[in-house]
Motif scaffolding. Structure first.
Motif, short mmCIF file in Angstrom:
data_model
loop_
_atom_site.label_atom_id
_atom_site.label_comp_id
_atom_site.label_asym_id
_atom_site.label_seq_id
_atom_site.Cartn_x
_atom_site.Cartn_y
_atom_site.Cartn_z
N ASN A 79 -59.78 2.18 44.76
CA ASN A 79 -60.85 1.95 43.77
C ASN A 79 -61.01 3.10 42.80
N LYS A 80 -60.13 4.10 42.88
CA LYS A 80 -60.26 5.24 41.98
C LYS A 80 -58.91 5.94 41.83
N VAL A 81 -58.81 6.72 40.77
CA VAL A 81 -57.62 7.52 40.49
C VAL A 81 -58.03 8.98 40.46
N LEU A 82 -57.32 9.80 41.21
CA LEU A 82 -57.57 11.24 41.23
C LEU A 82 -56.64 11.93 40.25
N VAL A 92 -61.51 8.88 38.31
CA VAL A 92 -61.69 7.76 37.38
C VAL A 92 -61.75 6.49 38.22
N THR A 93 -62.84 5.76 38.13
CA THR A 93 -63.02 4.57 38.95
C THR A 93 -62.23 3.38 38.38
N ARG A 94 -62.06 2.39 39.22
CA ARG A 94 -61.34 1.19 38.80
C ARG A 94 -62.10 0.44 37.70
N VAL A 117 -56.35 -5.16 39.71
CA VAL A 117 -56.23 -4.53 41.02
C VAL A 117 -55.46 -3.23 40.86
N LEU A 118 -56.00 -2.17 41.46
CA LEU A 118 -55.39 -0.83 41.38
C LEU A 118 -54.73 -0.50 42.72
N TYR A 119 -53.49 -0.01 42.66
CA TYR A 119 -52.74 0.34 43.85
C TYR A 119 -52.35 1.82 43.81
N ARG A 120 -52.15 2.38 45.01
CA ARG A 120 -51.71 3.76 45.13
C ARG A 120 -50.56 3.86 46.12
N ARG A 121 -49.55 4.64 45.76
CA ARG A 121 -48.42 4.92 46.65
C ARG A 121 -48.10 6.40 46.54
#
Length: 199
Positions: A79-82, A92-94, A117-121
């Motif tokens: 739900n956020k990006v660092l 930064v929020t979704r 939809v936000l994804y992280r890998r």
């Protein structure tokens, strides 16, 4: 002349077999102690068991490494990006990302975003846009070629996000289909009137 390495491996296997040759272990697996003694007396059997044990250990090690890499580098929703910086991380929020993406997609009237939809890998992020598409203009490949670099540029310019590596677009249905569903006439079922025939 026997090889010292082979003798050492055989000794290790014998100790391992003797460890598992306790009466409780043998009784649980219904193994006779005489069978264990016969196996330990043969150098070939000890060497074969040593090779088999090494293969099993390597497979278990590879499986453990694979599971570790799966948990470290798996793709999951967030739900956020660092955004790392010297003075502290910028978050930064979704919802903020979604509002910017919707503003950019206003220039592409053929696409309507229904959900983002936000994804992280690992340290990389990606977006998946669920959209409606109207076929009254240019094709979708031409739109995506302009849209994806534009969104990545805006993310970097506004928020400093340079780890947005992928943007996927999922067309759920066409806008014409949605309009046809909305304009479909409603059928009203009425009860038939009773006619008195006098019979």
């Amino acid at each position: 002349m026997a090889c010292p390495t082979a003798n050492a491996a055989s000794g290790a296997v014998q100790k391992t077999m003797e460890f598992f040759a306790c009466p409780e272990f043998l009784k649980f697996f219904n193994i006779k102690p005489e069978t264990v003694d016969k196996v330990l007396q043969s150098d070939f059997n000890c060497g074969f068991i040593s090779a088999l044990a090494v293969v099993v250990l390597l497979l278990l090690l590879l499986l453990a490494v694979r599971i570790l890499f799966f948990f470290i580098f798996r793709t999951r929703r967030c739900n956020k990006v660092l955004v790392p910086s010297a003075d502290g991380d910028l978050i930064v929020t979704r919802k903020a990302i979604e509002s910017v993406v919707r503003a950019e997609l206003a220039n592409f009237t053929q696409i309507t975003v229904r959900k983002l939809v936000l994804y992280r890998r690992g340290k990389k992020y990606s977006l998946k846009l669920f959209c409606l598409f109207a076929n009254d203009g240019v094709g979708l490949p031409e739109i995506t070629q302009k849209l994806k670099p534009r969104v990545q540029e805006v993310m970097n310019k506004l928020f400093g996000i340079d780890t947005m590596t992928g943007i996927s677009i999922c067309i759920e249905r066409m806008k014409d289909d949605e309009d046809e569903e909305g304009d479909a006439p409603e059928f009203v079922v009425t009860e038939p009137k009773h006619v008195d025939t006098g019979l």
